[in-house]
Design an enzyme around this catalytic site. Structure first.
Site, mmCIF file in Angstrom:
data_model
loop_
_atom_site.group_PDB
_atom_site.id
_atom_site.type_symbol
_atom_site.label_atom_id
_atom_site.label_comp_id
_atom_site.label_asym_id
_atom_site.label_seq_id
_atom_site.Cartn_x
_atom_site.Cartn_y
_atom_site.Cartn_z
ATOM 1 C CB ILE A 14 -0.597 0.601 1.369
ATOM 2 C CG1 ILE A 14 -1.626 -1.249 1.083
ATOM 3 C CG2 ILE A 14 -2.390 1.270 1.458
ATOM 4 C CD1 ILE A 14 -2.719 -1.413 2.739
ATOM 5 C CG HIS A 15 1.484 6.072 -2.385
ATOM 6 N ND1 HIS A 15 2.060 7.071 -0.751
ATOM 7 C CD2 HIS A 15 2.637 6.169 -3.098
ATOM 8 C CE1 HIS A 15 2.542 7.632 -1.784
ATOM 9 N NE2 HIS A 15 3.196 7.406 -2.175
ATOM 10 N N PRO A 16 2.143 4.711 1.453
ATOM 11 C CG PRO A 16 4.098 5.537 1.937
ATOM 12 C CD PRO A 16 3.709 4.617 0.780
#
Length: 338
Positions: A229-231
């Site tokens: 997941i992208h932050p």
């Protein structure tokens, strides 16, 4: 007080500002005025449409400060993913091979292009102002969509899915795209996502490999992206995970981000929300914070409110809450604790 409501055509300039600030990979929020205009008009028509089942309808919501008319976020529900064209994704499953002579059985994970998820209701387009991240307003922006589904269940599928934006670097570099998609398109990741937002993923997906891609043959950096997941997408994931959504074997076509799914009837804000009748009056002894929505279609509204609520009793709302929700005495409202 912030209010979630259906988008209107007058929101276009402010919505495009949100689009410019949105995370790369949120393809349902393109920074293009004509495409956004089409989405707004499509949403307005969807709210007005009299339907008996889930179809191509798109319900687009904005989060607004009515005092300043400033938009701080938006989110969306597509009633049926893949209604007009296949909804492509990558299925991540093991292929098992065996040799009786050597007494060896070996499973290898492989990615296969598919449109298995067509037909499900899709949550998408979640974006909120950075100052509101991890506040009750993020919960409102995401979960009020679920209260809308609860109020109008016939418009949606028995299963809800959402794609979470996968990992990419601050400069828009995606190791997964570089290892997979870039071999079939002479396009950087950011440009591929932009084209997907302006048109559709179909023309890109049709050029992707039709045979399985064996995961161990990918660079380690790309393997590490599968399901990552992208932050900046973590909050969207966390909210829906608390709602009962789970990951499955499907990932995003471009960045390898995870797909979440849940049975509609089992989603927390749908299964456990309660309805009551509006009772205007002062809230003297608030005991908890709630997401509160009306039960309207075209005039749908939702807010965060501190209430003194007892299940089975009328819901006391002060004048500002009643105005924000567009309700009067005796009107039904739906609520769930934060």
């Amino acid at each position: 007080m912030l209010v979630l409501r259906p988008v209107e055509l007058a929101d276009l300039p402010r919505l495009q500002k949100l689009a410019r600030e949105s995370l790369v990979g949120v393809t349902s929020l393109p920074d293009d005025s004509e495409r956004l205009r089409e989405k707004i008009l499509d949403s307005c028509a969807s709210f007005e449409k009299d339907v008996e089942g889930h179809g191509p309808e798109n319900y687009f919501f904005v989060l607004e400060d009515p005092a300043t008319q400033h938009l701080v976020g938006c989110s969306e529900i597509l009633a049926t993913a893949g209604y007009d064209e296949p909804f492509y994704s990558l299925r991540n499953r093991h292929f098992t091979s065996a040799s009786r002579e050597l007494n060896i059985e070996h499973g290898v994970p492989a990615l296969s292009l598919c449109h298995d998820l067509s037909g499900h209701t899709l949550l998408r387009g979640f974006h909120i102002d950075a100052a509101r991240v991890r506040t009750a307003h993020s919960e409102l922006l995401s979960r009020a969509r679920l209260l809308f589904i609860a109020a109008h269940p016939g418009r949606f599928s028995a299963t809800v899915i959402t794609e979470i934006v996968g990992y990419s670097s601050d400069d828009g570099h995606s190791p997964f795209w570089d290892a997979v998609g870039k071999h079939f398109f002479d396009l950087p990741y950011v440009e591929a996502e932009r084209l997907c937002g302006l048109q559709s993923r179909t023309f890109l997906a049709e050029l992707m490999p039709q045979y399985p891609i064996y995961v161990p043959m990918l660079p380690q950096a790309a393997q590490d992206c599968i399901g990552s997941i992208h932050p900046d997408g973590q909050e969207a994931f966390d909210i829906l995970e608390r709602e009962g959504f789970e990951t499955n074997s499907y990932i995003d076509l471009f960045d390898g981000g995870p797909t979440l799914h849940a049975r509609t009837s089992g989603i927390r804000s749908i299964a456990h929300s309660q309805c009551g009748l509006t009772q205007p009056g002062p809230v003297n002894d608030a005991r908890g914070s709630y997401l509160v929505s009306n039960e309207s279609l075209t005039d749908y509204r939702a807010i965060v409110a501190d209430l003194d609520y007892i299940a089975g009793q009328p819901v006391t709302l002060d004048a500002a809450m009643c105005t924000a929700l567009k309700v009067t005495e005796g009107n039904p409202v739906r609520l769930i604790a934060l």
